[in-house]
Design a protein around this motif. Structure first.
Motif, PDB file in Angstrom:
ATOM      1  N   PRO A  35      22.957 109.032  32.485  1.00 60.24           N
ATOM      2  CA  PRO A  35      22.197 107.924  33.067  1.00 60.24           C
ATOM      3  C   PRO A  35      23.054 106.746  33.543  1.00 60.24           C
ATOM      4  CG  PRO A  35      22.015 107.863  30.689  1.00 60.24           C
ATOM      5  CD  PRO A  35      22.795 109.103  31.030  1.00 60.24           C
ATOM      6  N   PHE A  36      24.208 107.027  34.142  1.00 59.49           N
ATOM      7  CA  PHE A  36      25.033 105.949  34.686  1.00 59.49           C
ATOM      8  C   PHE A  36      24.262 105.231  35.790  1.00 59.49           C
ATOM      9  CE2 PHE A  36      28.532 108.795  33.232  1.00 59.49           C
ATOM     10  CZ  PHE A  36      29.093 107.919  32.308  1.00 59.49           C
ATOM     11  N   GLU A  50      12.918 105.957  28.750  1.00 55.52           N
ATOM     12  CA  GLU A  50      12.223 106.001  30.035  1.00 55.52           C
ATOM     13  C   GLU A  50      13.174 105.630  31.164  1.00 55.52           C
ATOM     14  OE1 GLU A  50      11.028 104.267  27.391  1.00 55.52           O
ATOM     15  OE2 GLU A  50       8.977 104.953  27.015  1.00 55.52           O
ATOM     16  N   ALA A  51      13.870 104.518  31.010  1.00 56.41           N
ATOM     17  CA  ALA A  51      14.804 104.060  32.045  1.00 56.41           C
ATOM     18  C   ALA A  51      15.963 105.038  32.204  1.00 56.41           C
ATOM     19  CB  ALA A  51      15.307 102.661  31.723  1.00 56.41           C
ATOM     20  N   ARG A  93       6.729 112.105  30.014  1.00 57.50           N
ATOM     21  CA  ARG A  93       5.893 111.309  30.924  1.00 57.50           C
ATOM     22  C   ARG A  93       6.673 110.937  32.184  1.00 57.50           C
ATOM     23  NH1 ARG A  93       4.129 109.394  26.008  1.00 57.50           N
ATOM     24  NH2 ARG A  93       5.523 107.587  26.025  1.00 57.50           N
ATOM     25  N   VAL A  94       7.919 110.526  32.009  1.00 59.01           N
ATOM     26  CA  VAL A  94       8.746 110.167  33.165  1.00 59.01           C
ATOM     27  C   VAL A  94       9.095 111.416  33.968  1.00 59.01           C
ATOM     28  CG1 VAL A  94      10.976 109.231  33.895  1.00 59.01           C
ATOM     29  CG2 VAL A  94       9.679 108.111  32.054  1.00 59.01           C
ATOM     30  N   ARG A 120      21.445 108.978  25.784  1.00 57.27           N
ATOM     31  CA  ARG A 120      20.310 109.537  25.049  1.00 57.27           C
ATOM     32  C   ARG A 120      19.802 110.816  25.697  1.00 57.27           C
ATOM     33  NH1 ARG A 120      16.834 104.620  22.656  1.00 57.27           N
ATOM     34  NH2 ARG A 120      15.568 106.353  21.931  1.00 57.27           N
ATOM     35  N   ILE A 121      20.152 111.037  26.980  1.00 54.08           N
ATOM     36  CA  ILE A 121      19.623 112.176  27.734  1.00 54.08           C
ATOM     37  C   ILE A 121      20.651 112.672  28.741  1.00 54.08           C
ATOM     38  CG2 ILE A 121      18.535 110.638  29.426  1.00 54.08           C
ATOM     39  CD1 ILE A 121      16.269 112.756  29.660  1.00 54.08           C
TER      40      ILE A 121
END
Length: 130
Positions: A35-36, A50-51, A93-94, A120-121
């Motif tokens: 998620p960079f 979520e972000a 959900r995202v 986290r992902i």
């Protein structure tokens, strides 16, 4: 035809020695994205699952676009979660917002003991060129 090794301008720099995607016989295998929020390895991660999920999907879309593809070409996805029990529902959900019902890729989602750079992902994909 030999494989094509794609490095996509505008996608985050690799955290290890890999290509953003490798293509062979119409199949495009996308390396897992973190998620960079920018293209450098010192770019911050957004706060919360979520972000981070949105950012990973944005980074994957950048790689797909660099290969001349979209999310509509994705046939398989693997999701790796650091905090599986805490993040699974919110991530779903995202994630679901990126694929229309009835056109969702095959998917595996697993909990892991660690991800690069404290994410986290991580999500990777397989796409098929028309």
């Amino acid at each position: 035809m030999p494989p094509v090794f794609h490095m996509i301008p505008g996608a985050p720099d690799p955290v290890a020695p890999f290509s953003h995607a490798v293509e062979t016989d119409g199949w495009v295998f996308l390396t897992g994205q973190m998620p960079f929020s920018g293209t450098t390895l010192d770019s911050a991660y957004p706060e919360g699952i979520e972000a981070q999920t949105h950012q990973v999907m944005k980074n994957l879309a950048t790689v797909l676009e660099g290969c001349g593809l979209t999310l509509a070409h994705v046939v398989s996805v693997r999701v790796f979660l650091l905090y599986f029990d805490a993040d699974y529902d919110a991530m779903n959900r995202v994630y679901a917002s990126y694929f229309p019902a009835g056109r969702r890729p095959a998917r595996t989602c697993v909990g892991v003991s660690g991800l690069a750079k404290g994410a986290r992902i991580e999500i990777d994909m397989v796409a098929r060129r028309d």
